[in-house]
Every structure is written in C-alpha cells, then in structure tokens.
Design an enzyme around this catalytic site. Structure first.
Site, PDB file in Angstrom:
ATOM      1  N   ASP A 111      -1.464   7.805   0.722  1.00 62.70           N
ATOM      2  CA  ASP A 111      -0.024   7.613   0.737  1.00 62.70           C
ATOM      3  C   ASP A 111       0.577   8.975   1.093  1.00 62.70           C
ATOM      4  O   ASP A 111       0.099   9.998   0.618  1.00 62.70           O
ATOM      5  CB  ASP A 111       0.446   7.156  -0.640  1.00 62.70           C
ATOM      6  CG  ASP A 111       1.889   6.700  -0.635  1.00 62.70           C
ATOM      7  OD1 ASP A 111       2.327   6.191   0.389  1.00 62.70           O
ATOM      8  OD2 ASP A 111       2.562   6.867  -1.667  1.00 62.70           O
TER       9      ASP A 111
ATOM     10  N   LYS B  26       0.719  -2.683   2.457  1.00 59.63           N
ATOM     11  CA  LYS B  26      -0.393  -1.727   2.385  1.00 59.63           C
ATOM     12  C   LYS B  26      -1.716  -2.446   2.110  1.00 59.63           C
ATOM     13  O   LYS B  26      -2.776  -1.998   2.538  1.00 59.63           O
ATOM     14  CB  LYS B  26      -0.119  -0.678   1.305  1.00 59.63           C
ATOM     15  CG  LYS B  26       1.010   0.268   1.671  1.00 59.63           C
ATOM     16  CD  LYS B  26       1.285   1.282   0.575  1.00 59.63           C
ATOM     17  CE  LYS B  26       2.460   2.183   0.959  1.00 59.63           C
ATOM     18  NZ  LYS B  26       2.801   3.152  -0.094  1.00 59.63           N
TER      19      LYS B  26
ATOM     20  N   ASP C 293       1.884   0.572  -5.385  1.00 61.29           N
ATOM     21  CA  ASP C 293       0.721   0.333  -4.530  1.00 61.29           C
ATOM     22  C   ASP C 293      -0.340  -0.525  -5.211  1.00 61.29           C
ATOM     23  O   ASP C 293      -1.491  -0.552  -4.792  1.00 61.29           O
ATOM     24  CB  ASP C 293       0.107   1.677  -4.122  1.00 61.29           C
ATOM     25  CG  ASP C 293       1.091   2.560  -3.383  1.00 61.29           C
ATOM     26  OD1 ASP C 293       1.827   2.026  -2.547  1.00 61.29           O
ATOM     27  OD2 ASP C 293       1.142   3.769  -3.652  1.00 61.29           O
TER      28      ASP C 293
END
Length: 666
Positions: free
Chosen positions: A360, A537, A560
C-alpha cells in the site's frame, strides 16, 4: 476491587502462572537429579561390574539387598516423573517419550529384582541408576532451555513499573499501578518507565521504545502524541492522561499475541507431532523385536533386556518433539521484541515462499503525512479561509493522512473548525457531511468525474502531488487543495533488499495514475495499480496469484481486510498501538518498510532452524536405532543404556542450543 483492578490482577496472574509452574518443575527435576545422583555413588561402588573395571573388590553379606533398596529409591523417587508420564500418555492413548523411558527403567528394575530372588543372570542396578540420573539431567537442562527461550517474553512483562505518580488536585503521590484508571493524569519523571498507554498533555521528551517496537532511535514526543506503557522516558518530565490499562494496553495485547502464537501449532508442528508419535511406535516395536532377537541369538536374557532398554532410551523422540516448539518459543519472543507480531504461525513460516509483495503506498512506502502545498479557490461565494474551514471541519473526523494534513494546516493557520453533522466516509473516494445546513464533500479526482463535474481548465499538478476537491451540494466545485507525500528514505533501501532477495515489489494505491507512476519509477518497482478502491485490492491480489505468485499484502488491517485475508501472507503495517488487525497474519508495529525485509529474512531463518533441528533429530535416530540394537556388535561396537541416555540427552541439548541462536537481522 473494581473491574479495572480485577482485569489487571487477572492479567498479572495469567502472566505468572505458567512461568511459575515451569520454574517449579525445573526445581523438582534438579532436586530429584541431585538426590538420585548422591544415592547412585554407593550403587556404583558396590556394583561388581564397576569394581571389576576399576580394580577393587567390596563384598559382604546382604550387599545385593542394599543395592536393591538404593535402586528402589532411585526407581520410585528419581523415576517418578517418567512413571507418572507413562500413565498420563496411556490415559490419552498417545504413547511417547515418557512411555519409552518408563518401560525401559521398569524392565531393568523388575528384571534385577527377579535376579535377586533366584533368576539366573546379572542385575541392572548401576545401569538403572545412571540411566535415571542422565534422563533427569537431560530433562532439567532441556526445561532450562525452554524457560530461557521465553525469557524475552518475561522481559516484556517486567517492562511496566510497579507504581505510578498520580496527579490529583495539583498534588503528586505514588500509587500502585493497579490503581491507575482511564482518564487518570500521571507524572513521568526523566529516565522512568511509562506506566500505561496514554497521551501527553504537558511537556516533550525523547521516548525509547526499543524493547517494544525494535526501533533503536528514541523518538521525540510532544503534547498530543501517544506513548506506550513500558517505553522509557528521556531527560524531560512529562504529564500524560491514561488511555488504556490492564488487558486493553498495547503491552498486554503483545504478550497475548505472543503467547497465542507460541501455543498455536502450525502445519509443520502438526506434522512433527505425528512423526514423533510414529517414531514412538517404531521405537517400541524395534525394542520388542530386539528383545526377541537377542533372547534367541544372544548369550543370555540379560543381554537381550539390555539391548531392548538401550533401544527404548536412545530412540526417544525427545529431540524431535522439541525441534519445533523451541524454535517457536524463541522466534515469537524475539520477533515481539523487534516489533514483529506473529498471529498466524503457518503464514509466518510460509513467508520464505513470498515471490511478490503488494505494498500500500500511503504511510508505507511514503511518509503518510501530507502537507498542504497550495489552495485554489474557485468559488465566487466563499473566501479561501471559509473554503479551508469547511474542508478542515469535514476532515476532523477522518483518519486518512490527507485529512490529517488538511486539519494540521488549518490549526497552523488559525482556521476555525466548525461542527459537522451526518459525517460519512465515502469509501475510497472522500468524506461528506452537513455544515451550517449545507452539504459538503471532499473528494478525489475520480469521484469528481462520477459527479460529472468538469476539472478547471488550468488544472495541472506536480508529479508527486495529490489533489482533493471541495464540492457543495454534489454539483458546485468550490476549490481544490494540493498535498504532497514524500517517499520514505527507508523505502529505497527496503526495495533494494527485497529485490536482491528475488522478490518482486508492486504497489497498489487509491491515488491517481500520475502520482502512482512517479512513486513506482522513483523506487524502481516491478509494477503498480493506481486509483484502486479498498474493496478492489482483493482483485489485484487474486490477479497476481493467478500469475503463479506467492503474494504478501501490506495494509492497515482494516480498510484492506479483504485483500489481507486473500493474500498468502497478510501483513498489517504501521498498526502502532492498535494490534487488533484481525485479518492480518503478521503485524508490524512500525510503518518502516525495512521491517518487511527483516520479517521475510527472519521467517526464512526460523524455517531453516526448524529444518536443521528436524534433520538432526531424525538423522540422529537413523544411526541410533541400529547402534542401540547391537547391529555393530560384530565389529566390537556396543553401547550401554546409560551411554544411550547420554546420546539422547545430548541430541536434545543440541536442538535447544541451535534454537536459542535464532536472531532477527534488521
């Protein structure tokens, strides 16, 4: 006693019980070894075989009865842990090391009794005594090694002071740590340990957090900054408000994580447990076969029993049973000291397989602290300060680095912060809320397109710049704010190290293509994904996995979560004092990307230690079984049960020492 004190008391007891029990067992084995060792001396002196070796003779009426009495004391007192272990293992239907030792010493003991009462042959009294002595010594040394492996964890427990300086009505008094509650104001003097997690309300100082995070350089803390209980204050006094105590504190959560990781069994450990069980069955089977073979092929039954006892002892799967747990104990404690918190041991062991890391961007590869570069007002209705006031007011409820950057700029320029109603985060796109009965949004360029609002004609930005837009009522563009996030100095070194290890480095970010490309090129990454929403993601991780990559995903553990769960290894980066990243396999306390390289190297080193220990434990048994059974008697090689016990204990000690050599290389 209030709930906080009860929690604190329970936490202290849980920390101490296991360690105290372990220390008590060590003392017990030591005491049994010393007493048995003392009793063994007259047994050796009175044994005809030993007398023959040394060249002297002591005989008198009742000698054998004295040997029987002394040997019985050693058998029942010194051998008690093994006899008890035999019943415990059989009760669980899981015969193991204790079963083998107990069977060996019991056969030697009862056979010797039979000799005393008329059966022809030679008693095993001195062999029995020395065998039990060596087994007690081996267990004592092994348990000391296990305790030593967890001492780093004990040091974490001992980091907190016993007392704190409570500030009440302007007066300072010392109180027990258990009296400290959330909201309490306390004083930390220069050089003292910080007693609880909290926020500095007065003063500034350099704080040493090395024992908690592995960060060797003390970090400067000022008013409003968070501090961790157990860290050490520098040369200035501080006043802080307590935020977390007892089981809620960072240190307690770290200790719980480490203990859980040490107690949890990985796939490797499960495989070893099965192997140890199989080896136990093999040892018993080979022992019985050896007994039967030498009864018919050997000189007498004494020789056959001696060979069987030696097989039982020398092939104990003790070293095999310790090969993994000792490495686990060392690795989890060492990693915790260095700010690497392991939640999933299987994933940690699999970190050696990582072929691609998906980073990230914000806060990991970059500083994550955005500074406002320029403010462009496009509204004829509002002034620049009003526009900034609305933007900062919206961002006061946001935890995103961009929002924090705008809020910090507003504080520095004395921009007023207004009350916000119906605040909501627009996932991956911005924030919105009601201010002064009007609806405002701060959004990304991508979301501006969704709202079908055109960019200003002169819109352009620097390559590392991030732009956000202030919108009113979903259609009026009021202005834009540019912010810049600098690449971390550590990122350059981390990427170089990872690529040198043959690991591909990719980046995923919700930022625009231009910024993402600039960062990727600057760091020489293998690839990047730009303008990716948090829920997307997951698909990027799957995309890399479809290409045959073993993927590690780095993220904050909350936004995430799906990607962290999908990745082969999920790594929560920069969790700081929040160690509740439930979807992460491994939590890195700091945001330093170099810790990822250290983690992978440590994962490989841990796995290598496991392989080394397993190779020694299994390789040792390959040559030990035929040696113990008497396969080499034709060339004059024959070992006694006592020597077999020495070899078995030695293999355990070697495995223990090898595990203790494991270190985190940062």
């Amino acid at each position: 006693m209030d709930k906080k004190k009860q929690d604190h008391s329970k936490m202290d007891h849980s920390k101490m019980d296991h360690s105290a029990h372990h220390k008590m067992m060590i003392k017990d084995f030591k005491r049994r070894f010393i007493i048995s060792g003392i009793i063994t001396i007259p047994i050796l002196i009175l044994s005809p075989t030993v007398q023959e070796w040394v060249g002297f003779s002591i005989t008198f009426l009742g000698l054998e009865i004295i040997l029987l009495i002394l040997s019985s004391i050693i058998y029942f007192y010194g051998g008690w842990p093994f006899l008890k272990g035999l019943f415990d293992e059989l009760k669980k239907k899981l015969p193991g090391m204790m079963t083998l030792i107990a069977v060996a010493i019991s056969i030697a003991y009862f056979y010797s009794i039979a000799i005393i009462f008329g059966l022809s042959g030679s008693p095993f009294f001195w062999e029995l005594a020395t065998l039990i002595d060596i087994m007690l010594l081996g267990h004592w040394i092994e348990m000391r090694s296990v305790l030593g492996a967890s001492r780093a964890l004990e040091k974490l427990v001992q980091l907190l002071p016993q007392e704190a300086h409570l500030i009440h009505n302007g007066e300072v008094r010392d109180v027990p740590l258990s009296d400290i509650q959330r909201g309490t104001r306390i004083l930390i003097k220069p050089g003292e340990k910080i007693p609880s997690d909290g926020i500095i309300v007065e003063g500034s100082s350099y704080i040493n957090e090395s024992m908690l995070t592995g960060e060797s350089v003390p970090s400067k803390k000022i008013e409003g900054d968070s501090v961790i209980g157990g860290s050490v204050n520098g040369d200035s006094s501080l006043e802080m408000t307590v935020e977390k105590t007892g089981e809620e504190s960072y240190l307690s959560k770290v200790i719980t994580l480490v203990r859980d990781a040490q107690a949890a069994k990985s796939k490797t450990q499960a495989l070893v447990d099965k192997a140890a069980f199989v080896l136990t069955i093999i040892s018993i089977s080979v022992g019985l076969f050896t007994l039967g073979y030498w009864i018919f092929a050997g000189p007498d039954i004494s020789f056959a029993i001696e060979r069987m006892a030696t097989v039982m002892v020398i092939t104990c799967p003790h070293a095999l049973g310790l090969a993994i747990p000792l490495v686990v104990a060392v690795s989890t404690a060492e990693s915790a000291k260095n700010g690497l918190l392991i939640r999933n041991r299987t994933s940690f062991e699999n970190s050696r397989k990582i072929s691609t890391i998906l980073f990230d961007k914000t806060g990991t590869l970059t500083e994550g602290q955005f500074g406002v570069g320029k403010v462009i007002n496009l509204s004829p209705t509002y002034s620049e300060s009003q526009m900034l006031s609305y933007a900062a007011s919206l961002e006061q409820n946001s935890e995103h680095p961009i929002g924090q950057g705008i809020l910090k700029y507003a504080h520095e320029t004395d921009i007023p912060i207004l009350q916000v109603f119906d605040f909501q985060a627009i996932k991956g796109k911005g924030v919105e809320g009601i201010i002064e009965s009007k609806k405002f949004k701060i959004v990304s360029p991508g979301y501006l397109k969704e709202l079908k609002i055109n960019f200003p004609e002169d819109f352009s930005k620097a390559k590392n710049e991030t732009i956000v837009f202030l919108v009113e009522n979903d259609h009026d563009l009021l202005g834009m704010i540019s912010l810049a996030d600098q690449i971390r100095k550590e990122s350059y070194d981390a990427i170089k190290k990872l690529k040198k290890m043959g690991i591909k480095c990719w980046m995923v970010t919700g930022d625009n293509e231009k910024t993402a490309k600039a960062v990727a090129e600057e760091l020489h990454l293998d690839g990047y994904y730009a303008e990716v929403l948090p829920h997307e993601k997951l698909e990027k991780v799957k995309d890399l996995q479809k290409r045959g990559e073993f993927v590690a995903m780095t993220g904050d553990g909350i936004n995430d979560a799906p990607a962290l769960a999908q990745a082969n290894v999920g790594i929560a980066i920069g969790s700081g004092t929040d160690v509740a990243a439930e979807t992460a396999d491994i939590i890195l306390v700091n945001s330093n990307p170099k810790d990822i390289a250290a983690l992978i190297k440590f994962g490989k080193a841990t796995y290598n230690k496991m392989v080394q220990n397993l190779a020694w434990a299994t390789g040792y048994n390959v040559f030990a079984i035929p040696l113990a059974a008497g396969a080499l008697i034709s060339i004059g090689i024959l070992i006694s049960p006592a020597i077999g016990a020495v070899f078995m204990s030695l293999s355990t000690v070697i495995v223990s020492i090898n595990a203790r050599l494991l270190k985190v290389d940062k």
